[in-house]
Write an enzyme that holds these catalytic residues in place. Sequence first.
Site, PDB file in Angstrom:
ATOM      1  N   CYS A 113      34.347  24.741  44.942  1.00 35.05           N
ATOM      2  CA  CYS A 113      33.346  25.397  45.795  1.00 35.05           C
ATOM      3  C   CYS A 113      32.468  24.408  46.569  1.00 35.05           C
ATOM      4  O   CYS A 113      31.847  24.772  47.566  1.00 35.05           O
ATOM      5  CB  CYS A 113      32.469  26.327  44.967  1.00 35.05           C
ATOM      6  SG  CYS A 113      33.406  27.683  44.256  1.00 35.05           S
ATOM      7  N   HIS A 250      26.402  27.842  49.656  1.00 34.64           N
ATOM      8  CA  HIS A 250      27.652  28.396  49.126  1.00 34.64           C
ATOM      9  C   HIS A 250      27.353  29.814  48.639  1.00 34.64           C
ATOM     10  O   HIS A 250      26.347  30.051  47.966  1.00 34.64           O
ATOM     11  CB  HIS A 250      28.162  27.515  47.982  1.00 34.64           C
ATOM     12  CG  HIS A 250      29.284  28.140  47.221  1.00 34.64           C
ATOM     13  ND1 HIS A 250      30.383  28.673  47.843  1.00 34.64           N
ATOM     14  CD2 HIS A 250      29.479  28.327  45.884  1.00 34.64           C
ATOM     15  CE1 HIS A 250      31.202  29.168  46.926  1.00 34.64           C
ATOM     16  NE2 HIS A 250      30.674  28.968  45.734  1.00 34.64           N
ATOM     17  N   ASN A 280      32.808  35.386  47.104  1.00 35.62           N
ATOM     18  CA  ASN A 280      32.873  33.927  46.939  1.00 35.62           C
ATOM     19  C   ASN A 280      34.231  33.426  47.430  1.00 35.62           C
ATOM     20  O   ASN A 280      35.248  33.672  46.787  1.00 35.62           O
ATOM     21  CB  ASN A 280      32.666  33.585  45.456  1.00 35.62           C
ATOM     22  CG  ASN A 280      32.672  32.085  45.184  1.00 35.62           C
ATOM     23  OD1 ASN A 280      33.067  31.291  46.045  1.00 35.62           O
ATOM     24  ND2 ASN A 280      32.253  31.694  44.000  1.00 35.62           N
TER      25      ASN A 280
HETATM   26  O1  UT7 Z   1      31.197  29.109  42.936  1.00 30.88           O
HETATM   27  C1  UT7 Z   1      30.866  28.935  41.611  1.00 30.88           C
HETATM   28  C2  UT7 Z   1      31.622  29.982  40.877  1.00 30.88           C
HETATM   29  N1  UT7 Z   1      30.956  30.919  40.082  1.00 30.88           N
HETATM   30  C3  UT7 Z   1      29.658  31.299  40.048  1.00 30.88           C
HETATM   31  O2  UT7 Z   1      28.802  30.837  40.720  1.00 30.88           O
HETATM   32  C4  UT7 Z   1      29.322  32.375  39.065  1.00 30.88           C
HETATM   33  C5  UT7 Z   1      28.082  32.095  38.299  1.00 30.88           C
HETATM   34  N2  UT7 Z   1      27.785  33.148  37.353  1.00 30.88           N
HETATM   35  C6  UT7 Z   1      27.435  34.391  37.728  1.00 30.88           C
HETATM   36  O3  UT7 Z   1      27.333  34.682  38.910  1.00 30.88           O
HETATM   37  C7  UT7 Z   1      27.137  35.410  36.647  1.00 30.88           C
HETATM   38  O4  UT7 Z   1      27.115  34.778  35.383  1.00 30.88           O
HETATM   39  C8  UT7 Z   1      28.164  36.581  36.622  1.00 30.88           C
HETATM   40  C9  UT7 Z   1      27.957  37.455  37.870  1.00 30.88           C
HETATM   41  C10 UT7 Z   1      29.572  36.054  36.594  1.00 30.88           C
HETATM   42  C11 UT7 Z   1      27.917  37.467  35.394  1.00 30.88           C
HETATM   43  O5  UT7 Z   1      26.591  37.936  35.373  1.00 30.88           O
HETATM   44  P1  UT7 Z   1      25.780  37.942  33.995  1.00 30.88           P
HETATM   45  O6  UT7 Z   1      24.467  38.556  34.300  1.00 30.88           O
HETATM   46  O7  UT7 Z   1      25.802  36.548  33.449  1.00 30.88           O
HETATM   47  O8  UT7 Z   1      26.649  38.966  33.127  1.00 30.88           O
HETATM   48  P2  UT7 Z   1      27.319  38.711  31.699  1.00 30.88           P
HETATM   49  O9  UT7 Z   1      28.476  37.799  31.834  1.00 30.88           O
HETATM   50  O10 UT7 Z   1      26.245  38.371  30.713  1.00 30.88           O
HETATM   51  O11 UT7 Z   1      27.827  40.167  31.361  1.00 30.88           O
HETATM   52  C12 UT7 Z   1      26.921  41.225  31.079  1.00 30.88           C
HETATM   53  C13 UT7 Z   1      27.715  42.455  30.730  1.00 30.88           C
HETATM   54  C14 UT7 Z   1      28.754  42.206  29.632  1.00 30.88           C
HETATM   55  O12 UT7 Z   1      28.807  43.368  28.831  1.00 30.88           O
HETATM   56  P3  UT7 Z   1      28.066  43.417  27.407  1.00 30.88           P
HETATM   57  O13 UT7 Z   1      28.673  42.308  26.608  1.00 30.88           O
HETATM   58  O14 UT7 Z   1      26.608  43.187  27.704  1.00 30.88           O
HETATM   59  O15 UT7 Z   1      28.369  44.785  26.909  1.00 30.88           O
HETATM   60  C15 UT7 Z   1      30.055  42.089  30.389  1.00 30.88           C
HETATM   61  O16 UT7 Z   1      31.178  42.468  29.636  1.00 30.88           O
HETATM   62  O17 UT7 Z   1      28.454  42.906  31.875  1.00 30.88           O
HETATM   63  C16 UT7 Z   1      29.841  43.062  31.517  1.00 30.88           C
HETATM   64  N3  UT7 Z   1      30.655  42.799  32.703  1.00 30.88           N
HETATM   65  C17 UT7 Z   1      30.930  43.744  33.615  1.00 30.88           C
HETATM   66  N4  UT7 Z   1      30.614  45.051  33.687  1.00 30.88           N
HETATM   67  C18 UT7 Z   1      31.053  45.731  34.765  1.00 30.88           C
HETATM   68  C19 UT7 Z   1      31.199  41.627  33.084  1.00 30.88           C
HETATM   69  N5  UT7 Z   1      31.860  41.790  34.249  1.00 30.88           N
HETATM   70  C20 UT7 Z   1      31.706  43.088  34.598  1.00 30.88           C
HETATM   71  C21 UT7 Z   1      32.128  43.857  35.699  1.00 30.88           C
HETATM   72  N6  UT7 Z   1      31.794  45.166  35.740  1.00 30.88           N
HETATM   73  N7  UT7 Z   1      32.848  43.330  36.712  1.00 30.88           N
END
Ligand code: UT7
Length: 323
Positions: A113, A250, A280
């Site tokens: 990225c 980005h 992204n």
């Molecule tokens: O270019 C660099 C590449 N990547 C990035 O910059 C990504 C950086 N990270 C992020 O943007 C965030 O960490 C994410 C958007 C990927 C995730 O957000 P988060 O607030 O950290 O969510 P989480 O991983 O803590 O997940 C929260 C909940 C989980 O459920 P439980 O365990 O609380 O029941 C996940 O299973 O959301 C669930 N979840 C979803 N629910 C609906 C994860 N993905 C999804 C989804 N739809 N697509």
Amino acid sequence: MLYSKIIGTGSYLPEKVLTNDDMSKLVDTNDEWITTRTGIKQRHIAAEDEYTSDLGAKAAIDAIQSAGLLPENIDLIILATTTPDNTFPSTAAKIQAKIKAFNSTAFDVQAVCSGFIYALTVADSFIKAGNAKTVLVIGAETMSRVIDWTDRSTCVLFGDGAGAVILQASNQDESSKPSGILSTIIKTDGRYYDALKTNSGPSMGNEKSYLQMSGKEVFKIATSKMPEVSLEAIKKANLSPSDVNWLVPHQANVRIIDAALKKISIPAENTAMTISEHANTSAASIPLAFDNFIKNNKIKHGDVILMTAMGAGFTWGSVVLRY
Ligand code: UT7
């Protein structure tokens, strides 16, 4: 003093669009979760017979035309990509042939990225060293090809696309306000290698490669490293944050961008945001947003632009330029 001046920009997005509602038919997700957690509403997906080189070539031709040049005027092509058509040769070589820029040397840069920031830095170094005059820098990706389409925590985040700029060597007086790249900084910390990677690669075997990510770790580091390196790059350009007219970050997550701009003290309305439509697109996201804001008459000549990115590796960096 030699400056790398931006004399043209271009972009290309594949025709097919997948909305958040479309994604909810593929995995257990919904528009509300994706929008509030990331700011993404839709993503473009390359057609089956459309490769990174096709996307990159289209963005390149757009940029060459906007600069009023011909492909034979280009003497260096640098492609930032993490999704090359083949493991080798470089996809830059394929793009060179596609656009008929036969007077150029061409190679790929791999920094995921942060790739476009790395590629601009390399291009600027070639120009400043007198080793290139007119450089085509492209960011092009088909992230849809390395996504695990059954993993809802990653598949909703990415999209395909390409953006490009033409840099040209320009001799300018330092006492007036020079236009072109004013400073660049790129950094790497390989201790985070496993936080965001594909599960396999050519030297590890022939398994199909899929993206794996520790989202929270990436989030945490991105919100600290992007502002830190941005303030460093602004200082290196002898400017202050209030001199910056546009932040072109980005486009990974709207919450990461919001946290970063607060730490740099840049107002949200001075930030080029395209994440809702593009998602992204890795190395393509900055040149896509940059071209979009130029073509929509938001970014104007003379504006000071801060570009910043963070990605797998970890890699991160910033570029400050006067457009
Ligand atoms: O270019 C660099 C590449 N990547 C990035 O910059 C990504 C950086 N990270 C992020 O943007 C965030 O960490 C994410 C958007 C990927 C995730 O957000 P988060 O607030 O950290 O969510 P989480 O991983 O803590 O997940 C929260 C909940 C989980 O459920 P439980 O365990 O609380 O029941 C996940 O299973 O959301 C669930 N979840 C979803 N629910 C609906 C994860 N993905 C999804 C989804 N739809 N697509």
